[in-house]
Design an enzyme around this catalytic site. Structure first.
Site, PDB file in Angstrom:
ATOM      1  N   CYS B  84      13.229  15.536   0.644  1.00 31.49           N
ATOM      2  CA  CYS B  84      11.904  14.902   0.754  1.00 31.49           C
ATOM      3  C   CYS B  84      11.447  14.296  -0.564  1.00 31.49           C
ATOM      4  O   CYS B  84      10.432  13.604  -0.610  1.00 31.49           O
ATOM      5  CB  CYS B  84      10.886  15.906   1.255  1.00 31.49           C
ATOM      6  SG  CYS B  84      11.491  16.843   2.659  1.00 31.49           S
ATOM      7  N   HIS B 333       5.083  11.746   7.330  1.00 30.30           N
ATOM      8  CA  HIS B 333       6.106  12.102   6.347  1.00 30.30           C
ATOM      9  C   HIS B 333       7.486  11.583   6.758  1.00 30.30           C
ATOM     10  O   HIS B 333       8.355  12.342   7.168  1.00 30.30           O
ATOM     11  CB  HIS B 333       6.116  13.631   6.198  1.00 30.30           C
ATOM     12  CG  HIS B 333       7.069  14.158   5.164  1.00 30.30           C
ATOM     13  ND1 HIS B 333       7.516  13.415   4.095  1.00 30.30           N
ATOM     14  CD2 HIS B 333       7.658  15.378   5.047  1.00 30.30           C
ATOM     15  CE1 HIS B 333       8.341  14.166   3.367  1.00 30.30           C
ATOM     16  NE2 HIS B 333       8.456  15.340   3.926  1.00 30.30           N
TER      17      HIS B 333
END
Lengths: 138, 388
Positions: B84, B333
């Site tokens: 991420c 996200h």
């Protein structure tokens, strides 16, 4: 689609097993947990590593005999990865032994919500004829 | 002495469940506003593609595909992967290449396409960022790693879950005002607190979204900046850090060691302190992650992050506005796009171009991006300075 297969230590063991790791799995069948110890500097690892994190020397497997631990942290998995979806909810716990070594496994016999600091006991579970895994009991 | 590097332009796709687009179309959507500002392909020396998880698409050689699709087929490109934190890892790579003099003008594109598989499959793919030998077999999903941190934090600091829910309420409050957000709707504290459990103690509203989207920025070397903009945003400080692979090996679960390490390095390079920061984009992949970020970044003492939440100091008019674009929770996200999207948001805020006055942060001189990969194995922190 993700691969549908029963999860076991060293997922995709057909692809990922080494002689060193295989020995760990074989000892589990005898209800023994093996840690590893660096043949050069003596550092211990649980779960075991074949190579020392500090000096990259070879490690040897040694029986790990502690059984009583304390719950360091936990999660109750309600929505899991596809491969374990049929097993939810399940509880994953990090247990800390008096030596400071830690191990991560499921707690399988909870009747009430877990609490950080509660005592845990390391135990074994036979998955099928050939495979044994480790788990926590409260 | 390395050259200074500035962010001179940015673009952002709509985030969401984008069944009308795949990675290539999403990237075009992010680059188009940059192109329209006059930064055409011929002005770009090279690209970095931030694309964290090709297992979602099956497409290999992603940076070649994207470069070709955007008309950059004859420009050097590469792909970066750091879970991420891929977005800021890509920015770090581009920064290094520009500061060293290798290139003058680079396009950094971040993208992820995550919604063409089920949520269970997406959870499966992300769980494989845990240790495949020792963690994955126990079904420790991505939210489960953060739930392990939350259980420990709740126990050590006697934290009520409502504090975590207040963070989600704030995220949704701002996401509702962001036209690019995946889930632009307000939620009540009651809804957030009583939502369906995902990985207890975390529930649905403690978790970020599985999102498709792309974002892009252009980085330029100091001596060329004037050709591109009179409103540059300088990279003032960069810090990177790392943490143990297995979560059981962390000395503490109430802090992310790599984030503290990265913050220290970024503040040192920038010559700034936490108090100097006017706004932050932090990696709220889970509500607990935002709370821990306040402490790792020095906005609050360990265990005291809740005071920022309870006093609403994290709102756009508060002491330290955080994620006033909706954050990973409400904006969404898309793994590889996230770090770039955070950077884009700081550029917009500095330029006074937030979509609505009700989320415009006043007079941003210094903005901070905190981007965390997996459960903290990779952390990059950028401090940006308004250059106009």
């Amino acid at each position: 689609m993700a691969e549908q297969k029963e999860l076991y230590l060293g997922y995709a063991t057909d692809k990922a097993v080494t002689p060193f790791f295989d020995k760990f799995l074989r000892e589990l069948e005898n209800e023994k947990i093996m840690k590893s110890k660096c043949t050069s500097c003596g550092t211990e690892y649980l779960p075991p590593r074949q190579h020392c994190q500090k000096c990259l020397s070879e490690c040897e497997l040694e029986e790990f005999t502690e059984r009583e631990a304390k719950l360091y942290s936990y999660v109750i998995v309600d929505f899991g990865p596809e491969s374990l979806a049929s097993k939810t909810p399940y509880v994953v716990a990090i247990g800390e032994f008096p030596s400071g070594l830690r191990l991560t496994a499921h707690i399988t016999n909870l009747m009430a919500p877990p609490e950080v600091g509660m005592p845990l006991k390391l135990a074994f579970e036979k998955i099928d004829e050939k495979r044994v895994t480790y788990k926590w009991l409260v | 002495m390395a050259r200074r590097v500035a962010v001179v332009a940015g673009g952002h796709s709509k985030f969401g469940k984008r069944l009308d687009a795949t990675v290539r179309e999403l990237c075009a959507e992010a680059y188009k506003p940059i192109y329209d500002e006059g930064i055409t392909q011929d002005r770009i020396d090279a690209t970095v593609l931030s694309y964290a998880a090709s297992q979602f698409t099956g497409q290999g050689a992603g940076s070649a595909l994207i470069a070709d699709y955007l008309g950059l087929q004859n420009k050097p490109h590469l792909r970066v992967e750091s879970a991420c934190a891929t977005g800021t890892a890509s920015l770090r790579a581009a920064y290094g290449m520009i500061a060293s003099g290798l290139y003058d003008v680079m396009l950094v594109l971040g993208v992820e396409q995550m919604n063409r598989v089920s949520s269970a499959t997406a959870t499966e793919y992300m769980a494989r960022a845990g240790d495949m030998r020792w963690e994955y077999p126990f079904g420790i999903s991505f939210p489960a790693f953060y739930a392990l941190m939350a259980s420990r934090y709740i126990s050590e600091y006697n934290l009520p879950h409502e504090v975590l829910s207040m963070i989600s309420v704030k995220s949704h409050h701002y996401g509702a005002q962001n036209p690019k957000a995946h889930l632009p709707k307000e939620v009540s504290l009651e809804e957030a607190h009583n939502a369906v459990p995902i990985c207890r103690p975390l529930n649905l509203y403690d978790c970020s979204l599985i999102t498709d989207g792309a974002a892009a920025v252009v980085l330029v070397a100091e001596e060329r900046v004037k050709e591109f903009t009179d409103r540059p945003m300088w990279i003032k400080g960069i810090g990177a850090g790392a943490s143990q692979m297995m979560i059981q090996d962390r000395p503490s679960l109430t802090s992310i060691p790599g984030a503290k390490q990265a913050a220290k390095a970024a503040y040192e390079m920038a010559g700034l302190k936490p108090n100097d920061i006017n706004m932050a984009e932090v990696h709220d992949c889970f509500s607990i992650a935002e709370l821990i970020a306040y402490e790792d970044l020095g906005f609050a003492e360990p265990g005291k992050g809740r005071e920022i939440v309870e006093n609403k100091e994290n709102y756009h008019d508060g002491r330290i506005p955080v994620n006033c674009d909706g954050g990973l929770k409400s904006k969404g996200h898309p793994l590889g796009a996230t770090g770039i999207s955070m950077t884009y948001e700081i550029l917009k805020q500095m330029r006074g171009e937030a979509d609505k006055p009700s989320r415009q942060i006043k007079d941003v001189q210094y903005g901070l991006v905190h981007n965390v990969g997996q459960s903290g194995q990779f952390v990059n922190i950028f401090i940006y300075e308004r250059g106009f």
